[in-house]
Scaffold this active site. Sequence first.
Site, PDB file in Angstrom:
ATOM      1  N   PHE A 138       4.808   3.537   9.792  1.00  0.00           N
ATOM      2  CA  PHE A 138       5.253   3.373  11.246  1.00  0.00           C
ATOM      3  C   PHE A 138       6.604   2.696  11.393  1.00  0.00           C
ATOM      4  O   PHE A 138       6.995   2.508  12.523  1.00  0.00           O
ATOM      5  CB  PHE A 138       4.162   2.530  12.024  1.00  0.00           C
ATOM      6  N   HIS A 181       5.486  -2.094  -3.906  1.00  0.00           N
ATOM      7  CA  HIS A 181       4.582  -2.689  -2.871  1.00  0.00           C
ATOM      8  C   HIS A 181       4.294  -4.051  -3.466  1.00  0.00           C
ATOM      9  O   HIS A 181       4.010  -4.315  -4.730  1.00  0.00           O
ATOM     10  CB  HIS A 181       3.563  -1.941  -2.324  1.00  0.00           C
ATOM     11  N   GLY A 240       1.639   6.493   0.352  1.00  0.00           N
ATOM     12  CA  GLY A 240       1.379   7.489   1.259  1.00  0.00           C
ATOM     13  C   GLY A 240       2.919   7.863   1.697  1.00  0.00           C
ATOM     14  O   GLY A 240       3.158   8.966   1.782  1.00  0.00           O
ATOM     15  N   THR A 241       3.621   6.936   1.716  1.00  0.00           N
ATOM     16  CA  THR A 241       5.206   7.118   2.056  1.00  0.00           C
ATOM     17  C   THR A 241       5.826   8.067   1.119  1.00  0.00           C
ATOM     18  O   THR A 241       6.691   9.005   1.453  1.00  0.00           O
ATOM     19  CB  THR A 241       5.829   5.750   2.367  1.00  0.00           C
ATOM     20  N   LYS A 262      -1.940  -3.730  -2.845  1.00  0.00           N
ATOM     21  CA  LYS A 262      -2.031  -2.452  -2.413  1.00  0.00           C
ATOM     22  C   LYS A 262      -2.886  -1.578  -3.443  1.00  0.00           C
ATOM     23  O   LYS A 262      -2.937  -1.648  -4.569  1.00  0.00           O
ATOM     24  CB  LYS A 262      -0.576  -1.846  -2.302  1.00  0.00           C
ATOM     25  N   THR A 314      -3.795   4.429   7.910  1.00  0.00           N
ATOM     26  CA  THR A 314      -4.483   4.363   6.449  1.00  0.00           C
ATOM     27  C   THR A 314      -4.002   5.538   5.650  1.00  0.00           C
ATOM     28  O   THR A 314      -3.598   6.547   6.188  1.00  0.00           O
ATOM     29  CB  THR A 314      -5.984   4.575   6.679  1.00  0.00           C
ATOM     30  N   SER A 315      -3.687   5.132   4.426  1.00  0.00           N
ATOM     31  CA  SER A 315      -3.180   6.222   3.496  1.00  0.00           C
ATOM     32  C   SER A 315      -4.014   6.896   2.738  1.00  0.00           C
ATOM     33  O   SER A 315      -5.415   6.873   3.172  1.00  0.00           O
ATOM     34  CB  SER A 315      -2.098   5.390   2.362  1.00  0.00           C
ATOM     35  N   PRO A 374       2.214   8.259   7.540  1.00  0.00           N
ATOM     36  CA  PRO A 374       2.004   7.500   6.480  1.00  0.00           C
ATOM     37  C   PRO A 374       2.983   6.093   6.601  1.00  0.00           C
ATOM     38  O   PRO A 374       3.153   5.393   5.597  1.00  0.00           O
ATOM     39  CB  PRO A 374       3.034   8.412   5.375  1.00  0.00           C
TER      40      PRO A 374
HETATM   41  N1  LIG Z   1       1.337   3.800   7.838  1.00  0.00           N
HETATM   42  C1  LIG Z   1       1.645   2.670   7.742  1.00  0.00           C
HETATM   43  O1  LIG Z   1       2.911   2.160   8.411  1.00  0.00           O
HETATM   44  C2  LIG Z   1       1.164   1.590   7.066  1.00  0.00           C
HETATM   45  C3  LIG Z   1      -0.045   1.724   6.359  1.00  0.00           C
HETATM   46  N2  LIG Z   1      -0.861   1.080   5.721  1.00  0.00           N
HETATM   47  C4  LIG Z   1      -2.195   1.492   5.179  1.00  0.00           C
HETATM   48  O2  LIG Z   1      -3.029   0.829   5.858  1.00  0.00           O
HETATM   49  C5  LIG Z   1      -4.259   0.647   5.239  1.00  0.00           C
HETATM   50  C6  LIG Z   1      -4.682  -0.812   5.407  1.00  0.00           C
HETATM   51  O3  LIG Z   1      -3.722  -1.622   4.729  1.00  0.00           O
HETATM   52  P1  LIG Z   1      -3.903  -3.206   4.690  1.00  0.00           P
HETATM   53  O4  LIG Z   1      -4.197  -3.666   5.988  1.00  0.00           O
HETATM   54  O5  LIG Z   1      -2.769  -3.823   3.924  1.00  0.00           O
HETATM   55  O6  LIG Z   1      -5.026  -3.428   3.731  1.00  0.00           O
HETATM   56  P2  LIG Z   1      -6.247  -4.646   3.634  1.00  0.00           P
HETATM   57  O7  LIG Z   1      -7.188  -4.002   2.683  1.00  0.00           O
HETATM   58  O8  LIG Z   1      -5.520  -5.912   3.631  1.00  0.00           O
HETATM   59  O9  LIG Z   1      -6.874  -4.263   5.110  1.00  0.00           O
HETATM   60  C7  LIG Z   1      -8.094  -3.168   5.207  1.00  0.00           C
HETATM   61  C8  LIG Z   1      -9.174  -3.775   6.179  1.00  0.00           C
HETATM   62  O10 LIG Z   1     -10.008  -2.908   6.443  1.00  0.00           O
HETATM   63  C9  LIG Z   1     -11.203  -3.459   6.342  1.00  0.00           C
HETATM   64  N3  LIG Z   1     -12.165  -2.512   6.430  1.00  0.00           N
HETATM   65  C10 LIG Z   1     -12.790  -1.761   5.330  1.00  0.00           C
HETATM   66  N4  LIG Z   1     -13.670  -0.939   5.617  1.00  0.00           N
HETATM   67  C11 LIG Z   1     -13.860  -0.842   7.239  1.00  0.00           C
HETATM   68  C12 LIG Z   1     -14.557  -0.184   7.979  1.00  0.00           C
HETATM   69  N5  LIG Z   1     -15.538   0.586   7.790  1.00  0.00           N
HETATM   70  N6  LIG Z   1     -14.299  -0.519   9.125  1.00  0.00           N
HETATM   71  C13 LIG Z   1     -13.447  -1.504   9.789  1.00  0.00           C
HETATM   72  N7  LIG Z   1     -12.881  -2.037   8.784  1.00  0.00           N
HETATM   73  C14 LIG Z   1     -12.816  -1.877   7.633  1.00  0.00           C
HETATM   74  C15 LIG Z   1     -11.198  -4.524   5.363  1.00  0.00           C
HETATM   75  O11 LIG Z   1     -12.241  -5.221   5.283  1.00  0.00           O
HETATM   76  P3  LIG Z   1     -12.404  -6.087   4.187  1.00  0.00           P
HETATM   77  O12 LIG Z   1     -11.660  -7.236   4.002  1.00  0.00           O
HETATM   78  O13 LIG Z   1     -13.951  -6.722   4.415  1.00  0.00           O
HETATM   79  O14 LIG Z   1     -12.882  -5.266   3.067  1.00  0.00           O
HETATM   80  C16 LIG Z   1      -9.822  -4.918   5.747  1.00  0.00           C
HETATM   81  O15 LIG Z   1      -9.885  -6.117   6.288  1.00  0.00           O
HETATM   82  C17 LIG Z   1      -3.783   0.882   3.746  1.00  0.00           C
HETATM   83  O16 LIG Z   1      -4.220   2.165   3.493  1.00  0.00           O
HETATM   84  C18 LIG Z   1      -2.128   1.046   3.666  1.00  0.00           C
HETATM   85  O17 LIG Z   1      -1.853   1.732   2.702  1.00  0.00           O
HETATM   86  C19 LIG Z   1      -0.397  -0.226   5.479  1.00  0.00           C
HETATM   87  C20 LIG Z   1       0.781  -0.720   6.061  1.00  0.00           C
HETATM   88  C21 LIG Z   1       1.689   0.101   6.703  1.00  0.00           C
HETATM   89  O1  LIG Z   2      -0.134  -0.398   1.858  1.00  0.00           O
HETATM   90  C1  LIG Z   2       1.010  -0.833   2.254  1.00  0.00           C
HETATM   91  O2  LIG Z   2       1.432  -2.043   2.487  1.00  0.00           O
HETATM   92  C2  LIG Z   2       1.597   0.224   2.860  1.00  0.00           C
HETATM   93  N1  LIG Z   2       1.120   1.489   3.186  1.00  0.00           N
HETATM   94  C3  LIG Z   2       1.770   2.556   3.316  1.00  0.00           C
HETATM   95  C4  LIG Z   2       2.154   3.470   2.228  1.00  0.00           C
HETATM   96  O3  LIG Z   2       1.136   3.956   1.460  1.00  0.00           O
HETATM   97  O4  LIG Z   2       2.906   4.147   2.388  1.00  0.00           O
HETATM   98  C5  LIG Z   2       3.111   2.438   4.256  1.00  0.00           C
HETATM   99  C6  LIG Z   2       4.001   1.316   3.642  1.00  0.00           C
HETATM  100  O5  LIG Z   2       4.505   1.655   2.738  1.00  0.00           O
HETATM  101  C7  LIG Z   2       2.924   0.099   3.626  1.00  0.00           C
END
Ligand SMILES: NC(=O)C1=CN([C@@H]2O[C@H](COP(=O)(O)OP(=O)(O)OC[C@H]3O[C@@H](n4cnc5c(N)ncnc54)[C@H](OP(=O)(O)O)[C@@H]3O)[C@@H](O)[C@H]2O)C=CC1
Ligand SMILES: O=C(O)C1=N[C@H](C(=O)O)C[C@H](O)C1
EC number: 1.17.1.8
Length: 234
Positions: free
Chosen positions: A94, A121, A131-132, A125, A65-66, A92
């Site tokens: 993976f 993105h 975050g990256t 988003k 999570t960012s 930030p």
């Molecule tokens: N570090 C990395 O490589 C990457 C990081 N990210 C980051 O990861 C995060 C998630 O991205 P993404 O999957 O695209 O986002 P999404 O919004 O698609 O998914 C987030 C999920 O978290 C759920 N959620 C919200 N609150 C809770 C809680 N309290 N407990 C459990 N689940 C919860 C949401 O549910 P609901 O749908 O019901 O709201 C939703 O299904 C972002 O911050 C993104 O920037 C993303 C991709 C790669």
């Molecule tokens: O939300 C995304 O999709 C992603 N979030 C991460 C970020 O905020 O850098 C990693 C990647 O860019 C995908």
Amino acid sequence: MGLEVCKAVDAAADLDLVALINQGDSLESASGSGARVLVDFTNPGVVMENLRWAIGQGIHVVVGTSGFTEERLAQVRGWLAEKPGVGVVIAPNFGIGAILMMRFAASAARYFDSVEIIEQHHPRKLDAPSGTAMHTARLIAEARKAANCPPMPDATQEELDGARGTDIDGVRVHAVRAAGLVAHQEVLFGAAGETLTIRHDSLDRSSFMPGVVLAVREVVKRPGLTLGLDELLD
Ligand SMILES: NC(=O)C1=CN([C@@H]2O[C@H](COP(=O)(O)OP(=O)(O)OC[C@H]3O[C@@H](n4cnc5c(N)ncnc54)[C@H](OP(=O)(O)O)[C@@H]3O)[C@@H](O)[C@H]2O)C=CC1
Ligand SMILES: O=C(O)C1=N[C@H](C(=O)O)C[C@H](O)C1
């Protein structure tokens, strides 16, 4: 991301997927499952609560999570100080290619007058800049400071707010959101008569999974806070 992680963990012969937590589920269902590692891909509004709970339970955490500021990282370190055996990896990005893009950008930073970051993105988003992009900007700023580089010579005046992006530690960052995109970043360097562009593209969310699985395997061996996957790859 959560569903992709579940599939990747399920597919790894040495890992067991023992709990899935959705919004509204009790975190306690994870402690009852005997989970050793919690993986969090949620949103910046809830991730701290999840981290505090897991660390308190002695469960290691891998966070994608960012939204991690210096203040948030200090808070995590404080919680970990109370639980010395617990490991937390916060990354930030993976994607292996993204980690290399950041590494190469930090290496190049000292040799150019100018550098700007353009991240792109998918339109769902929630956070901007990514975050990256923020992590890359900080790595570049640290590298330039260590090499005693002067401030960048580029004009920053704007006729309209935001035209020159946002300033992160002296590095300009521009965020694009558009249908069709997944996760992309360019780091553009400039010097007299030449430019260098370092670009990474995540074309599918599967790109993040080898890094997530690596972090799950490694976090149990690394007490304390590990930032980024860089040191896990060496
Ligand atoms: N570090 C990395 O490589 C990457 C990081 N990210 C980051 O990861 C995060 C998630 O991205 P993404 O999957 O695209 O986002 P999404 O919004 O698609 O998914 C987030 C999920 O978290 C759920 N959620 C919200 N609150 C809770 C809680 N309290 N407990 C459990 N689940 C919860 C949401 O549910 P609901 O749908 O019901 O709201 C939703 O299904 C972002 O911050 C993104 O920037 C993303 C991709 C790669
Ligand atoms: O939300 C995304 O999709 C992603 N979030 C991460 C970020 O905020 O850098 C990693 C990647 O860019 C995908």
